[in-house]
Write a protein that holds these residues in place. Structure first.
Motif, PDB file in Angstrom:
ATOM      1  N   ALA A 144      -1.224   1.804   7.432  1.00 22.83           N
ATOM      2  CA  ALA A 144      -0.902   2.707   6.326  1.00 22.83           C
ATOM      3  C   ALA A 144      -2.087   2.808   5.372  1.00 22.83           C
ATOM      4  O   ALA A 144      -2.956   1.936   5.330  1.00 22.83           O
ATOM      5  CB  ALA A 144       0.329   2.201   5.581  1.00 22.83           C
ATOM      6  N   ARG A 145      -2.130   3.858   4.575  1.00 16.23           N
ATOM      7  CA  ARG A 145      -3.236   4.116   3.663  1.00 16.23           C
ATOM      8  C   ARG A 145      -3.479   2.944   2.711  1.00 16.23           C
ATOM      9  O   ARG A 145      -4.619   2.532   2.519  1.00 16.23           O
ATOM     10  CB  ARG A 145      -2.950   5.394   2.871  1.00 16.23           C
ATOM     11  N   ASP A 146      -2.416   2.399   2.134  1.00 16.86           N
ATOM     12  CA  ASP A 146      -2.598   1.300   1.183  1.00 16.86           C
ATOM     13  C   ASP A 146      -3.158   0.050   1.879  1.00 16.86           C
ATOM     14  O   ASP A 146      -3.949  -0.688   1.306  1.00 16.86           O
ATOM     15  CB  ASP A 146      -1.315   0.993   0.424  1.00 16.86           C
ATOM     16  N   VAL A 147      -2.784  -0.175   3.132  1.00 16.13           N
ATOM     17  CA  VAL A 147      -3.317  -1.305   3.888  1.00 16.13           C
ATOM     18  C   VAL A 147      -4.804  -1.085   4.171  1.00 16.13           C
ATOM     19  O   VAL A 147      -5.617  -2.007   4.025  1.00 16.13           O
ATOM     20  CB  VAL A 147      -2.533  -1.520   5.204  1.00 16.13           C
ATOM     21  N   LEU A 148      -5.163   0.150   4.557  1.00 17.98           N
ATOM     22  CA  LEU A 148      -6.574   0.456   4.801  1.00 17.98           C
ATOM     23  C   LEU A 148      -7.402   0.280   3.536  1.00 17.98           C
ATOM     24  O   LEU A 148      -8.519  -0.251   3.580  1.00 17.98           O
ATOM     25  CB  LEU A 148      -6.724   1.893   5.315  1.00 17.98           C
ATOM     26  N   MET A 149      -6.865   0.714   2.405  1.00 18.33           N
ATOM     27  CA  MET A 149      -7.583   0.562   1.137  1.00 18.33           C
ATOM     28  C   MET A 149      -7.764  -0.922   0.805  1.00 18.33           C
ATOM     29  O   MET A 149      -8.824  -1.328   0.337  1.00 18.33           O
ATOM     30  CB  MET A 149      -6.854   1.285   0.013  1.00 18.33           C
ATOM     31  N   ALA A 150      -6.753  -1.734   1.052  1.00 20.52           N
ATOM     32  CA  ALA A 150      -6.855  -3.168   0.799  1.00 20.52           C
ATOM     33  C   ALA A 150      -7.890  -3.805   1.725  1.00 20.52           C
ATOM     34  O   ALA A 150      -8.671  -4.664   1.301  1.00 20.52           O
ATOM     35  CB  ALA A 150      -5.500  -3.842   0.978  1.00 20.52           C
ATOM     36  N   GLN A 151      -7.920  -3.375   2.986  1.00 19.84           N
ATOM     37  CA  GLN A 151      -8.911  -3.898   3.927  1.00 19.84           C
ATOM     38  C   GLN A 151     -10.323  -3.506   3.495  1.00 19.84           C
ATOM     39  O   GLN A 151     -11.260  -4.313   3.578  1.00 19.84           O
ATOM     40  CB  GLN A 151      -8.638  -3.382   5.338  1.00 19.84           C
ATOM     41  N   PHE A 198     -15.518  -5.170   0.946  1.00 21.28           N
ATOM     42  CA  PHE A 198     -16.516  -5.135  -0.125  1.00 21.28           C
ATOM     43  C   PHE A 198     -16.531  -6.435  -0.922  1.00 21.28           C
ATOM     44  O   PHE A 198     -17.578  -6.862  -1.400  1.00 21.28           O
ATOM     45  CB  PHE A 198     -16.240  -3.970  -1.086  1.00 21.28           C
ATOM     46  N   GLU A 199     -15.378  -7.045  -1.050  1.00 22.04           N
ATOM     47  CA  GLU A 199     -15.263  -8.231  -1.898  1.00 22.04           C
ATOM     48  C   GLU A 199     -15.991  -9.428  -1.309  1.00 22.04           C
ATOM     49  O   GLU A 199     -16.624 -10.198  -2.031  1.00 22.04           O
ATOM     50  CB  GLU A 199     -13.782  -8.566  -2.112  1.00 22.04           C
TER      51      GLU A 199
END
Length: 174
Positions: free
Chosen positions: A130-137, A142-143
């Motif tokens: 899902a989009r939110d999972v991709l954004m978290a990944q 980056f982190e």
């Protein structure tokens, strides 16, 4: 449907197709009203919309949108999923629903961000997180390097502070 209603329907359909991030054409043969209602609800919950359309009216709208390549797929019963906010979630719903209901509705063709896709690409889209999972990944990707960089800087700062302390002690001894 009279001519004015057909024209209004085509205009509404065209507007909805223009604003959708994804379109999935399906063949809903074999689904009864109860199952269609369940499918529509699930798609709506995923941020999409499921509409049954007349192929002739869909052809008109697709011609106006430069999606004439979809015309060969407009035969037989056609239902179209509009992915309004996301291409992935409605695709997942279609794949999961088809698994539960003897491969119904069947996927015909799709459009994701203006590109026509076949069944293989559709399955790949449905397999994406899902989009939110991709954004978290992405944020996690980056982190990691940033945290390492900050740690390296912190180490150098502590080393510099140690050198200053040693210099101060040496000056006090002299």
């Amino acid at each position: 449907m009279d001519k004015a209603r057909k024209q209004a329907f085509t205009e509404d359909f065209r507007n909805e197709a223009e604003t959708a991030g994804a379109l999935y054409l399906t063949d809903f043969t074999g689904l009864d009203v109860k199952l269609m209602t369940v499918l529509r609800r699930r798609i709506r919950e995923s941020g999409g919309r499921y509409r049954v359309v007349k192929n002739r009216l869909a052809r008109r709208a697709f011609d106006d949108l430069d999606l004439a390549a979809l015309e060969p797929h407009l035969s037989g019963p056609t239902g179209i999923v509009f992915g309004k906010t996301d291409a992935v979630e409605p695709a997942k719903v279609l794949v999961d629903f088809a698994k539960e209901n003897a491969d119904r509705p069947a996927f015909k063709a799709g459009v994701v961000e203006g590109r026509i896709i076949g069944e293989e690409q559709f399955r790949k889209v449905a397999a994406l997180p899902a989009r939110d999972v991709l954004m978290a990944q992405l944020a996690g990707a980056f982190e990691g390097p940033m945290a390492a960089f900050v740690g390296a800087l912190e180490g150098k700062l502590q080393e510099f502070a140690g050198l200053l302390d040693a210099l101060r002690e040496k000056i006090q001894e002299d």
